[in-house]
Scaffold this motif. Sequence first.
Motif, PDB file in Angstrom:
ATOM      1  N   ALA A 282       0.851  -1.185   0.000  1.00  0.00           N
ATOM      2  CA  ALA A 282       0.000   0.000   0.000  1.00  0.00           C
ATOM      3  C   ALA A 282       0.890   1.239   0.000  1.00  0.00           C
ATOM      4  O   ALA A 282       1.983   1.232   0.592  1.00  0.00           O
ATOM      5  CB  ALA A 282      -0.887  -0.008   1.246  1.00  0.00           C
ATOM      6  N   ASP A 283       0.432   2.285  -0.641  1.00  0.00           N
ATOM      7  CA  ASP A 283       1.231   3.514  -0.716  1.00  0.00           C
ATOM      8  C   ASP A 283       1.578   4.041   0.677  1.00  0.00           C
ATOM      9  O   ASP A 283       2.658   4.605   0.878  1.00  0.00           O
ATOM     10  CB  ASP A 283       0.469   4.590  -1.495  1.00  0.00           C
ATOM     11  N   SER A 284       0.673   3.848   1.613  1.00  0.00           N
ATOM     12  CA  SER A 284       0.863   4.392   2.955  1.00  0.00           C
ATOM     13  C   SER A 284       1.997   3.724   3.733  1.00  0.00           C
ATOM     14  O   SER A 284       2.462   4.278   4.735  1.00  0.00           O
ATOM     15  CB  SER A 284      -0.437   4.268   3.756  1.00  0.00           C
ATOM     16  N   VAL A 285       2.455   2.563   3.273  1.00  0.00           N
ATOM     17  CA  VAL A 285       3.511   1.856   4.011  1.00  0.00           C
ATOM     18  C   VAL A 285       4.779   1.652   3.191  1.00  0.00           C
ATOM     19  O   VAL A 285       5.776   1.132   3.711  1.00  0.00           O
ATOM     20  CB  VAL A 285       3.011   0.489   4.539  1.00  0.00           C
ATOM     21  N   LYS A 286       4.773   2.060   1.938  1.00  0.00           N
ATOM     22  CA  LYS A 286       5.956   1.870   1.082  1.00  0.00           C
ATOM     23  C   LYS A 286       7.170   2.557   1.693  1.00  0.00           C
ATOM     24  O   LYS A 286       7.092   3.697   2.138  1.00  0.00           O
ATOM     25  CB  LYS A 286       5.685   2.433  -0.318  1.00  0.00           C
ATOM     26  N   GLY A 287       8.281   1.826   1.703  1.00  0.00           N
ATOM     27  CA  GLY A 287       9.507   2.368   2.265  1.00  0.00           C
ATOM     28  C   GLY A 287       9.632   2.171   3.765  1.00  0.00           C
ATOM     29  O   GLY A 287      10.699   2.423   4.334  1.00  0.00           O
ATOM     30  N   ARG A 288       8.548   1.734   4.408  1.00  0.00           N
ATOM     31  CA  ARG A 288       8.591   1.531   5.868  1.00  0.00           C
ATOM     32  C   ARG A 288       8.354   0.069   6.252  1.00  0.00           C
ATOM     33  O   ARG A 288       8.897  -0.399   7.252  1.00  0.00           O
ATOM     34  CB  ARG A 288       7.532   2.399   6.548  1.00  0.00           C
ATOM     35  N   PHE A 289       7.526  -0.633   5.476  1.00  0.00           N
ATOM     36  CA  PHE A 289       7.186  -2.026   5.771  1.00  0.00           C
ATOM     37  C   PHE A 289       7.842  -2.942   4.744  1.00  0.00           C
ATOM     38  O   PHE A 289       7.973  -2.583   3.568  1.00  0.00           O
ATOM     39  CB  PHE A 289       5.679  -2.244   5.714  1.00  0.00           C
ATOM     40  N   THR A 290       8.214  -4.148   5.202  1.00  0.00           N
ATOM     41  CA  THR A 290       8.797  -5.144   4.313  1.00  0.00           C
ATOM     42  C   THR A 290       8.170  -6.501   4.602  1.00  0.00           C
ATOM     43  O   THR A 290       8.172  -6.949   5.753  1.00  0.00           O
ATOM     44  CB  THR A 290      10.316  -5.243   4.502  1.00  0.00           C
ATOM     45  N   ILE A 291       7.648  -7.126   3.555  1.00  0.00           N
ATOM     46  CA  ILE A 291       7.088  -8.464   3.690  1.00  0.00           C
ATOM     47  C   ILE A 291       8.120  -9.479   3.196  1.00  0.00           C
ATOM     48  O   ILE A 291       8.818  -9.245   2.201  1.00  0.00           O
ATOM     49  CB  ILE A 291       5.752  -8.599   2.920  1.00  0.00           C
TER      50      ILE A 291
ATOM     51  N   THR B   7       6.128 -19.676   7.193  1.00  0.00           N
ATOM     52  CA  THR B   7       5.946 -18.421   7.910  1.00  0.00           C
ATOM     53  C   THR B   7       6.153 -17.235   6.978  1.00  0.00           C
ATOM     54  O   THR B   7       7.064 -17.251   6.139  1.00  0.00           O
ATOM     55  CB  THR B   7       6.917 -18.336   9.096  1.00  0.00           C
ATOM     56  N   VAL B   8       5.313 -16.218   7.160  1.00  0.00           N
ATOM     57  CA  VAL B   8       5.488 -14.940   6.483  1.00  0.00           C
ATOM     58  C   VAL B   8       5.658 -13.872   7.552  1.00  0.00           C
ATOM     59  O   VAL B   8       5.083 -13.974   8.641  1.00  0.00           O
ATOM     60  CB  VAL B   8       4.299 -14.634   5.551  1.00  0.00           C
ATOM     61  N   TYR B   9       6.470 -12.869   7.235  1.00  0.00           N
ATOM     62  CA  TYR B   9       6.780 -11.815   8.182  1.00  0.00           C
ATOM     63  C   TYR B   9       6.370 -10.459   7.621  1.00  0.00           C
ATOM     64  O   TYR B   9       6.302 -10.268   6.411  1.00  0.00           O
ATOM     65  CB  TYR B   9       8.287 -11.784   8.474  1.00  0.00           C
ATOM     66  N   LEU B  10       6.133  -9.530   8.527  1.00  0.00           N
ATOM     67  CA  LEU B  10       5.938  -8.143   8.151  1.00  0.00           C
ATOM     68  C   LEU B  10       6.807  -7.301   9.080  1.00  0.00           C
ATOM     69  O   LEU B  10       6.491  -7.155  10.263  1.00  0.00           O
ATOM     70  CB  LEU B  10       4.473  -7.720   8.250  1.00  0.00           C
ATOM     71  N   GLN B  11       7.905  -6.805   8.526  1.00  0.00           N
ATOM     72  CA  GLN B  11       8.780  -5.911   9.277  1.00  0.00           C
ATOM     73  C   GLN B  11       8.246  -4.499   9.117  1.00  0.00           C
ATOM     74  O   GLN B  11       8.105  -4.009   7.998  1.00  0.00           O
ATOM     75  CB  GLN B  11      10.211  -5.999   8.746  1.00  0.00           C
ATOM     76  N   MET B  12       7.946  -3.860  10.231  1.00  0.00           N
ATOM     77  CA  MET B  12       7.348  -2.529  10.219  1.00  0.00           C
ATOM     78  C   MET B  12       8.291  -1.568  10.928  1.00  0.00           C
ATOM     79  O   MET B  12       8.564  -1.723  12.128  1.00  0.00           O
ATOM     80  CB  MET B  12       5.991  -2.554  10.921  1.00  0.00           C
ATOM     81  N   ASP B  13       8.806  -0.610  10.184  1.00  0.00           N
ATOM     82  CA  ASP B  13       9.728   0.386  10.719  1.00  0.00           C
ATOM     83  C   ASP B  13       9.115   1.777  10.652  1.00  0.00           C
ATOM     84  O   ASP B  13       8.172   2.012   9.889  1.00  0.00           O
ATOM     85  CB  ASP B  13      11.038   0.354   9.928  1.00  0.00           C
ATOM     86  N   ASN B  14       9.670   2.680  11.431  1.00  0.00           N
ATOM     87  CA  ASN B  14       9.190   4.053  11.460  1.00  0.00           C
ATOM     88  C   ASN B  14       7.666   4.099  11.612  1.00  0.00           C
ATOM     89  O   ASN B  14       6.966   4.773  10.851  1.00  0.00           O
ATOM     90  CB  ASN B  14       9.622   4.808  10.199  1.00  0.00           C
ATOM     91  N   LEU B  15       7.177   3.394  12.588  1.00  0.00           N
ATOM     92  CA  LEU B  15       5.734   3.290  12.788  1.00  0.00           C
ATOM     93  C   LEU B  15       5.119   4.620  13.163  1.00  0.00           C
ATOM     94  O   LEU B  15       5.738   5.443  13.862  1.00  0.00           O
ATOM     95  CB  LEU B  15       5.426   2.238  13.858  1.00  0.00           C
ATOM     96  N   LYS B  16       3.896   4.820  12.689  1.00  0.00           N
ATOM     97  CA  LYS B  16       3.150   6.050  12.917  1.00  0.00           C
ATOM     98  C   LYS B  16       1.854   5.719  13.652  1.00  0.00           C
ATOM     99  O   LYS B  16       1.346   4.595  13.538  1.00  0.00           O
ATOM    100  CB  LYS B  16       2.835   6.711  11.577  1.00  0.00           C
ATOM    101  N   PRO B  17       1.271   6.679  14.350  1.00  0.00           N
ATOM    102  CA  PRO B  17      -0.009   6.418  15.026  1.00  0.00           C
ATOM    103  C   PRO B  17      -1.083   5.893  14.078  1.00  0.00           C
ATOM    104  O   PRO B  17      -1.904   5.054  14.477  1.00  0.00           O
ATOM    105  CB  PRO B  17      -0.380   7.789  15.593  1.00  0.00           C
ATOM    106  N   GLU B  18      -1.059   6.335  12.823  1.00  0.00           N
ATOM    107  CA  GLU B  18      -2.065   5.866  11.867  1.00  0.00           C
ATOM    108  C   GLU B  18      -1.857   4.412  11.432  1.00  0.00           C
ATOM    109  O   GLU B  18      -2.689   3.860  10.707  1.00  0.00           O
ATOM    110  CB  GLU B  18      -2.104   6.777  10.633  1.00  0.00           C
ATOM    111  N   ASP B  19      -0.775   3.787  11.859  1.00  0.00           N
ATOM    112  CA  ASP B  19      -0.584   2.353  11.620  1.00  0.00           C
ATOM    113  C   ASP B  19      -1.300   1.498  12.652  1.00  0.00           C
ATOM    114  O   ASP B  19      -1.336   0.269  12.530  1.00  0.00           O
ATOM    115  CB  ASP B  19       0.909   2.008  11.632  1.00  0.00           C
ATOM    116  N   THR B  20      -1.860   2.129  13.669  1.00  0.00           N
ATOM    117  CA  THR B  20      -2.602   1.404  14.692  1.00  0.00           C
ATOM    118  C   THR B  20      -3.783   0.667  14.071  1.00  0.00           C
ATOM    119  O   THR B  20      -4.611   1.282  13.384  1.00  0.00           O
ATOM    120  CB  THR B  20      -3.100   2.371  15.779  1.00  0.00           C
ATOM    121  N   ALA B  21      -3.826  -0.637  14.279  1.00  0.00           N
ATOM    122  CA  ALA B  21      -4.868  -1.468  13.677  1.00  0.00           C
ATOM    123  C   ALA B  21      -4.706  -2.906  14.154  1.00  0.00           C
ATOM    124  O   ALA B  21      -3.686  -3.255  14.764  1.00  0.00           O
ATOM    125  CB  ALA B  21      -4.770  -1.435  12.152  1.00  0.00           C
TER     126      ALA B  21
END
Length: 116
Positions: free
Chosen positions: A60-69, A77-91
Amino acid sequence: QVQVVESGGDLVQPGGSLRLSCTASVIMFSFYTMDWYRRAPGKQRELVATLTNDGTTNYADSVKGRFTISRANAKKTVYLQMDNLKPEDTAVYYCHAAREPWEDYWGQGTQVTVSS
């Protein structure tokens, strides 16, 4: 019966990182397209990241450059590495496994909260 189980959700401060994991008890895991979705309070479910069986990724455009699958087929197993998290990532983050023509499995979700 196939089970899809997510883990790794937590409370993290803005700018922090988390890694989500998802294990799917399917046969031939490498044949499946794996996705991460999320649903924020009061919002519709959103596709966050996709990793196909041939290694193609999409974000998604909102996570490009910050998340890596990524995936480890031997561990199913599949992973989701989430960096530079923002309050709007809350979910609540959901893992999804799909294989044509009709196989379609969902996990129960893991909560990610980004707050100071």
